[in-house]
Design an enzyme around this catalytic site. Structure first.
Site, short mmCIF file in Angstrom:
data_model
loop_
_atom_site.label_atom_id
_atom_site.label_comp_id
_atom_site.label_asym_id
_atom_site.label_seq_id
_atom_site.Cartn_x
_atom_site.Cartn_y
_atom_site.Cartn_z
N THR A 150 0.38 -0.88 0.46
CA THR A 150 -0.42 0.09 -0.05
C THR A 150 1.00 1.18 -0.14
OG1 THR A 150 -1.58 1.37 0.89
CG2 THR A 150 -0.10 -0.23 2.73
N ASP A 151 0.08 2.23 -0.32
CA ASP A 151 1.32 2.98 -0.86
C ASP A 151 1.28 4.30 0.92
OD1 ASP A 151 -1.37 4.07 0.14
OD2 ASP A 151 -1.87 6.14 -1.33
N GLU A 152 0.14 3.36 2.30
CA GLU A 152 -0.16 3.77 3.54
C GLU A 152 1.89 3.97 4.02
OE1 GLU A 152 -3.56 2.78 5.48
OE2 GLU A 152 -4.87 3.26 3.69
N TYR A 175 -1.98 -0.40 11.15
CA TYR A 175 -2.46 -1.48 9.55
C TYR A 175 -1.09 -1.01 8.76
CZ TYR A 175 -3.40 -1.54 4.86
OH TYR A 175 -3.37 -2.00 3.75
N LYS A 179 2.03 -3.52 7.17
CA LYS A 179 2.56 -3.22 5.85
C LYS A 179 3.74 -3.34 5.90
CE LYS A 179 0.27 -4.82 3.11
NZ LYS A 179 -0.04 -6.01 2.05
N TYR A 232 -15.43 11.63 8.19
CA TYR A 232 -14.36 12.10 9.96
C TYR A 232 -13.05 13.44 9.69
CZ TYR A 232 -14.10 6.74 9.86
OH TYR A 232 -14.35 5.31 9.97
N ASN A 274 -11.73 13.38 1.03
CA ASN A 274 -13.34 12.73 1.14
C ASN A 274 -14.66 13.36 0.43
OD1 ASN A 274 -10.47 10.71 1.56
ND2 ASN A 274 -11.55 11.38 4.00
P1 NAD Z 1 -9.90 -7.56 2.23
O1 NAD Z 1 -9.19 -6.89 3.16
O2 NAD Z 1 -10.55 -6.91 0.90
O3 NAD Z 1 -9.18 -9.20 1.80
C1 NAD Z 1 -8.07 -9.38 2.81
C2 NAD Z 1 -8.09 -11.08 2.80
O4 NAD Z 1 -7.42 -12.05 2.86
C3 NAD Z 1 -9.95 -11.66 3.06
O5 NAD Z 1 -10.41 -12.89 1.75
C4 NAD Z 1 -9.58 -12.42 4.04
O6 NAD Z 1 -9.90 -13.47 4.48
C5 NAD Z 1 -8.16 -13.23 3.84
N1 NAD Z 1 -6.78 -13.11 4.56
C6 NAD Z 1 -7.12 -12.22 5.79
N2 NAD Z 1 -6.25 -12.99 6.64
C7 NAD Z 1 -5.74 -14.22 5.99
C8 NAD Z 1 -5.12 -15.26 6.44
N3 NAD Z 1 -4.04 -15.73 7.44
N4 NAD Z 1 -4.79 -15.96 5.75
C9 NAD Z 1 -4.83 -16.15 4.66
N5 NAD Z 1 -6.07 -15.13 4.13
C10 NAD Z 1 -6.04 -13.97 5.11
O7 NAD Z 1 -8.30 -6.86 1.60
P2 NAD Z 1 -8.36 -6.19 -0.40
O8 NAD Z 1 -9.03 -4.59 0.24
O9 NAD Z 1 -8.68 -6.72 -1.26
O10 NAD Z 1 -6.54 -6.36 0.66
C11 NAD Z 1 -5.67 -6.68 -0.64
C12 NAD Z 1 -4.29 -6.60 -0.64
O11 NAD Z 1 -4.05 -5.22 -0.94
C13 NAD Z 1 -3.77 -6.01 1.22
O12 NAD Z 1 -3.09 -6.07 0.98
C14 NAD Z 1 -4.28 -4.49 0.75
O13 NAD Z 1 -2.91 -4.29 1.99
C15 NAD Z 1 -3.57 -4.38 -0.28
N6 NAD Z 1 -3.98 -2.80 -0.66
C16 NAD Z 1 -5.51 -2.60 -0.39
C17 NAD Z 1 -5.77 -1.27 -0.78
C18 NAD Z 1 -7.51 -0.80 -1.05
O14 NAD Z 1 -7.41 0.73 -0.98
N7 NAD Z 1 -8.24 -1.84 -0.21
C19 NAD Z 1 -4.46 -0.38 -1.65
C20 NAD Z 1 -3.72 -0.65 -1.16
C21 NAD Z 1 -2.93 -1.67 -1.46
P1 TYD Z 2 -10.74 3.95 4.30
O1 TYD Z 2 -12.03 3.82 2.26
O2 TYD Z 2 -10.58 3.54 5.68
O3 TYD Z 2 -9.34 3.81 3.33
P2 TYD Z 2 -7.94 4.06 3.71
O4 TYD Z 2 -7.75 4.40 5.55
O5 TYD Z 2 -6.59 3.10 3.76
O6 TYD Z 2 -7.70 5.62 3.02
O7 TYD Z 2 -11.01 5.60 4.39
C1 TYD Z 2 -10.86 6.46 3.13
C2 TYD Z 2 -10.51 7.98 4.26
O8 TYD Z 2 -12.04 7.96 4.12
C3 TYD Z 2 -9.61 8.28 4.90
O9 TYD Z 2 -9.50 9.67 4.84
C4 TYD Z 2 -11.03 7.90 6.38
C5 TYD Z 2 -13.09 8.69 5.52
N1 TYD Z 2 -13.91 8.22 6.21
C6 TYD Z 2 -14.48 8.92 6.89
O10 TYD Z 2 -14.12 9.74 6.31
N2 TYD Z 2 -15.40 7.85 6.61
C7 TYD Z 2 -15.59 6.87 6.94
O11 TYD Z 2 -17.13 6.58 7.37
C8 TYD Z 2 -14.72 5.69 6.38
C9 TYD Z 2 -14.96 4.36 6.49
C10 TYD Z 2 -13.97 6.40 6.17
#
Ligand code: NAD
Ligand code: TYD
Length: 381
Positions: A150-152, A175, A179, A232, A274
């Site tokens: 992630t970019d975070e 988180y 990562k 938020y 947001n």
């Molecule tokens: P998500 O939370 O939707 O899915 C995570 C999946 O991992 C789930 O299916 C869960 O059951 C599985 N999982 C969790 N713990 C596990 C374990 N111990 N063993 C096996 N499986 C397990 O997450 P996502 O949004 O699909 O993110 C996927 C990846 O991309 C993550 O590594 C996250 O850090 C990264 N990422 C997400 C975003 C985003 O915007 N969602 C952005 C950048 C990077």
């Molecule tokens: P989120 O979807 O949780 O992604 P991330 O924290 O990984 O960026 O949140 C996106 C942005 O929206 C973040 O700045 C937090 C804000 N946010 C709200 O303002 N209200 C909400 O209920 C949630 C879940 C997030």
């Protein structure tokens, strides 16, 4: 350390018998990635989805793929990446040469309430997976471990600038700290053991099948149900939005052409505050499902439009102010480009949620309501 020529991985991927192990394939990005690879690319091999099925993992997200390709090119194995024997068994059973590692605890708010699972899965789980790959592959170079991050990990930006692959790490939530730790471990396995790894650091994804704890699906569903749309703090935090299929395409390009040991930033080049995103959602919903015709909304006192549901609530502790990704490297070196523009992608995503109430129902069972009550209680506006 020299990097493996890209042609080797291209050949592995072109083989009919190749198997890609996707961890976390029942989650949001993993399930979209599996669908994308099996239905929208030239890939003819198979995919094994290895997932623990936490609250965020839902097999309903791949029901179509299981129905059409199950046990021919798509296989599901339930398991925990923290369980070394289970991981080794699955890698051995399918003779896996490629691992794409999505599995993680992924929600910042949950990491604030309970960081332990994040330490366990994101750090220990990644370590176990790396060890299993190292032991199974025994120094082979025609294999690949791709780590999705992630970019975070880069921290929080001021008004200007963007994260580069060389930006020093500065994670600020449990988180992002976990990562970051996993990224460091993956790079260490490349430098120390020669494990052929690639990494990608991606900005906020949106699209279908996203669990409704994240901003976009939460706001869509709360609006349709006439509930408060929680923003938020002052709503001025900035995120860089990327469609989940553009992310999948980028990972696919990295698997084909990325050099071992390299990191690629992936971003939408679409910075939005947001509050803008929440207002965009309200505007699209007014067209697709007007508030004036929605029984959950029209009978609420003081509410005539979805925008009236916007509620500023207490801020997230340590809330990163701004993220922006510089993704010039993957564009220049691998020829990747985003295909979706945010307004079209957001509209398509909202339409998908409107058409898929059954999926929403299935993933919101269990502990979902308990989480919502816990996260939003005490966030007085
Ligand atoms: P998500 O939370 O939707 O899915 C995570 C999946 O991992 C789930 O299916 C869960 O059951 C599985 N999982 C969790 N713990 C596990 C374990 N111990 N063993 C096996 N499986 C397990 O997450 P996502 O949004 O699909 O993110 C996927 C990846 O991309 C993550 O590594 C996250 O850090 C990264 N990422 C997400 C975003 C985003 O915007 N969602 C952005 C950048 C990077
Ligand atoms: P989120 O979807 O949780 O992604 P991330 O924290 O990984 O960026 O949140 C996106 C942005 O929206 C973040 O700045 C937090 C804000 N946010 C709200 O303002 N209200 C909400 O209920 C949630 C879940 C997030």
């Amino acid at each position: 350390m020299s990097s493996e020529p890209a042609g080797g991985m291209r050949q592995t991927l072109a083989s009919e018998r190749t198997t890609i192990l996707v961890t976390g394939g029942a989650g949001f990005i993993g399930s979209n990635f599996i669908r994308y690879i099996l239905t929208a690319t030239e890939y003819r091999g198979s995919i094994v989805n290895f997932d623990k099925l936490t609250y965020a993992g839902n097999l309903a997200s791949l029901e179509d793929i299981d129905r059409t390709l199950g046990r021919e090119r798509y296989f599901f194995e339930r398991g925990d990446i923290c369980d070394p024997r289970r991981v080794e068994d699955v890698i051995g059973k399918y003779s896996v040469p490629i691992i794409v590692h999505f599995a993680a605890e992924s929600h910042v708010d949950r990491s604030i309430h309970g960081p332990a699972d994040f330490i366990e899965t994101n750090i220990n789980g990644t370590f176990r997976l790396l060890e299993a790959a190292r032991s199974a592959w025994q120094g082979r170079q025609d294999v690949r471990f791709h780590h999705v991050s992630t970019d975070e990990v880069y921290g929080s930006l001021g008004e200007t600038g963007a994260f580069l692959e060389t930006t020093p790490y500065d994670p600020r939530s449990p988180y992002s700290a976990t990562k970051a730790a996993s990224d460091h471990l993956v790079r260490a396995y490349f430098h120390t053991y020669g494990l052929p790894v690639t990494l990608s650091n991606c900005s906020n994804n949106y699209g279908p099948y996203q669990f409704p704890e994240k901003l976009i699906p939460l706001v869509v569903l709360n609006a349709l149900e006439g509930k408060a749309l929680p923003v938020y703090g002052d709503g001025m935090n900035v995120r860089d939005w990327l469609h989940v299929d553009d992310h999948g395409e980028a990972v696919w390009q990295i698997l084909h052409k990325g050099a071992a040991g390299e990191t690629y930033n992936i971003g939408g080049e679409c910075e939005k505050r947001n509050i803008e995103v929440v207002r965009d959602i309200c505007a699209i919903l007014e067209e697709l499902a007007p508030a004036a015709e929605n029984p959950c909304v029209k009978d609420r006192a003081g509410v005539s439009r979805y925008e009236d549901l916007i509620t500023f609530v207490g801020d997230r502790p340590g809330h990163d102010r701004r993220y922006a990704i510089n993704c010039d490297k993957i564009k220049r070196e691998l020829g990747w480009r985003q295909r979706y523009d945010f307004s079209g992608g957001l509209r398509a995503t909202i339409s998908w949620y409107l058409r898929n109430a059954a999926w929403v129902e299935s993933v919101r069972s269990g502990d979902y309501q308990k989480w919502i009550d816990r996260n939003y209680a005490g966030r007085n506006s």
